[in-house]
Design an enzyme around this catalytic site. Structure first.
Site, PDB file in Angstrom:
ATOM      1  N   HIS A 194      40.588  30.152  51.268  1.00  0.00           N
ATOM      2  CA  HIS A 194      41.052  31.506  51.013  1.00  0.00           C
ATOM      3  C   HIS A 194      39.937  32.493  51.325  1.00  0.00           C
ATOM      4  O   HIS A 194      38.783  32.120  51.470  1.00  0.00           O
ATOM      5  CB  HIS A 194      41.466  31.668  49.536  1.00  0.00           C
ATOM      6  CG  HIS A 194      40.313  31.561  48.592  1.00  0.00           C
ATOM      7  ND1 HIS A 194      39.726  30.356  48.260  1.00  0.00           N
ATOM      8  CD2 HIS A 194      39.611  32.507  47.894  1.00  0.00           C
ATOM      9  CE1 HIS A 194      38.734  30.559  47.429  1.00  0.00           C
ATOM     10  NE2 HIS A 194      38.637  31.854  47.173  1.00  0.00           N
ATOM     11  N   ASP A 196      38.469  36.286  49.693  1.00  0.00           N
ATOM     12  CA  ASP A 196      38.560  37.104  48.482  1.00  0.00           C
ATOM     13  C   ASP A 196      39.100  38.486  48.826  1.00  0.00           C
ATOM     14  O   ASP A 196      38.839  39.013  49.912  1.00  0.00           O
ATOM     15  CB  ASP A 196      37.185  37.237  47.826  1.00  0.00           C
ATOM     16  CG  ASP A 196      36.675  35.915  47.273  1.00  0.00           C
ATOM     17  OD1 ASP A 196      37.487  35.000  47.060  1.00  0.00           O
ATOM     18  OD2 ASP A 196      35.448  35.805  47.063  1.00  0.00           O
ATOM     19  N   HIS A 254      36.621  30.428  52.550  1.00  0.00           N
ATOM     20  CA  HIS A 254      35.864  29.382  51.863  1.00  0.00           C
ATOM     21  C   HIS A 254      36.795  28.548  50.989  1.00  0.00           C
ATOM     22  O   HIS A 254      37.939  28.921  50.734  1.00  0.00           O
ATOM     23  CB  HIS A 254      34.739  29.999  51.012  1.00  0.00           C
ATOM     24  CG  HIS A 254      35.175  31.072  50.065  1.00  0.00           C
ATOM     25  ND1 HIS A 254      35.569  32.333  50.483  1.00  0.00           N
ATOM     26  CD2 HIS A 254      35.284  31.091  48.713  1.00  0.00           C
ATOM     27  CE1 HIS A 254      35.907  33.073  49.441  1.00  0.00           C
ATOM     28  NE2 HIS A 254      35.749  32.336  48.351  1.00  0.00           N
ATOM     29  N   ARG A 265      31.921  20.444  38.044  1.00  0.00           N
ATOM     30  CA  ARG A 265      31.233  21.580  38.660  1.00  0.00           C
ATOM     31  C   ARG A 265      31.603  22.831  37.895  1.00  0.00           C
ATOM     32  O   ARG A 265      32.754  23.015  37.496  1.00  0.00           O
ATOM     33  CB  ARG A 265      31.643  21.728  40.131  1.00  0.00           C
ATOM     34  CG  ARG A 265      31.001  22.910  40.843  1.00  0.00           C
ATOM     35  CD  ARG A 265      31.503  23.008  42.281  1.00  0.00           C
ATOM     36  NE  ARG A 265      30.782  24.007  43.045  1.00  0.00           N
ATOM     37  CZ  ARG A 265      31.146  25.289  43.149  1.00  0.00           C
ATOM     38  NH1 ARG A 265      32.227  25.716  42.512  1.00  0.00           N
ATOM     39  NH2 ARG A 265      30.430  26.134  43.869  1.00  0.00           N
TER      40      ARG A 265
END
Length: 331
Positions: A194, A196, A254, A265
């Site tokens: 996607h 941002d 990304h 994570r």
């Protein structure tokens, strides 16, 4: 297929050497030149000497972990909690292996109904009273430095500089990517590919790794891994910056690969946006790669939400692009 491809190539991916910018030198011409080059090349860079206290970052990671490593029914009641997608109330096409907490101006004062020990209140206070102030400062400094670059990629007047970045309108998200289930037999995406919708996004991540960016070389493209560096922030440009600059600065695509079995994570991300009714007038002219019509951020946000509701996926800037060769009017 894309989930399997991401997992299969995670350990083989080329590592992208991100440029590292030192915010202590933000007033120097070298800093602005490096910043503009990073925004033109890949739209993502590392930032050091940014002034965010390491103990504040550690505290937020701990508070986030404490809130999310709890009973599913309890954490589901936390204000801004999400699972599978940060799109909150919108139904998306693909769910990811991610959960987290979303704080925006419209819910930053909300109380948790099950906050018996004050854990959520401590988290909210650390975000709103401390962390967001650092992020807003960094976002403003970077934006003003870019607006001052003499290559005319932005060429903003004083009113545009003020309205194109709203320090009080930023959004904060804490993400937790749980470990993959070994029984699943393959790794999953923690976050699908996607871009941002922000002007810029400031990522503070742990050392587990998993962030990947799409590097475009003309018509070809490839996914590259971003290595975590202790103490460094990762800044990526969003759709609003790409539109403002007429495509001169890139909104980087990304994704995040979920961590392997036995680990998790975590990351903290701040998204800087324009004022809701700020009219984005894209920079046009020679050397500009793309042309967009003028639009307000409110219009863009509402269009993104409408597309997700209709199709389950974001369309984004393509909705506002002016074709290079418009179709002739019908007779």
């Amino acid at each position: 297929m894309e989930q399997q491809e991401a997992a299969a190539h995670e350990c083989k991916l080329e590592e992208l050497e991100l440029p590292t910018l030192d915010l202590e030198h933000e007033s120097s011409s070298r800093f602005t030149e490096q910043l503009a080059a990073a925004c033109r090349d890949h739209g993502v860079f590392r930032l050091v000497n940014h002034g965010v206290p390491a103990d504040l970052t550690a505290r937020l990671f701990r508070l986030t972990r404490d809130l999310l490593n709890t009973d599913p029914a309890k954490k589901a009641k936390l204000p801004g909690y999400f699972w599978g997608t940060p799109a909150l109330s919108l139904r998306v096409k693909d769910l990811n292996l991610v959960e987290g907490l979303h704080l925006a101006p419209d819910n930053a004062s909300a109380d948790s109904p099950d906050d018996d020990g004050g854990a959520y209140s401590a988290f909210r206070e650390a975000v709103t009273a401390e962390y967001v102030a650092h992020m807003a400062r960094i976002a403003r400094n970077l934006f003003d430095a870019l607006a001052g670059v003499n290559d005319l990629a932005l060429a903003l007047d004083a009113e545009q500089r003020a309205s194109y970045l709203d320090e009080r309108g930023g959004t904060f998200r804490a993400y937790r990517y749980p470990a993959c289930d070994p029984a699943a037999g393959r790794q999953h995406l923690g976050m699908e590919p996607h871009t941002d919708s922000s002007v810029l996004s400031i990522l503070n991540m742990d050392l587990v790794g998993g962030l990947q960016v799409l590097v475009r070389d003309g018509p070809a493209s490839r996914w590259c891994a971003v290595r975590p560096v202790e103490g460094a922030l990762v800044v990526n440009l969003g759709d609003m910056m790409q539109a403002m600059s007429g495509g001169a600065y890139r909104s980087v695509e990304h994704r995040v690969v979920a961590p392997p079995p036995g680990t998790e994570r975590m990351s903290l991300c701040y998204f800087a946006f324009p004022q809701e009714d700020a009219v984005i007038v894209p920079s046009h002219g020679p050397g500009k790669e793309e042309r967009y019509r003028a639009f307000s951020y409110r219009e863009f946000r509402e269009q993104v939400q409408a597309d997700i509701k209709a199709t389950g996926a974001k369309v984004g800037l393509a909705r506002f692009r002016i074709p290079d060769h418009p179709s002739p009017p019908t007779q």
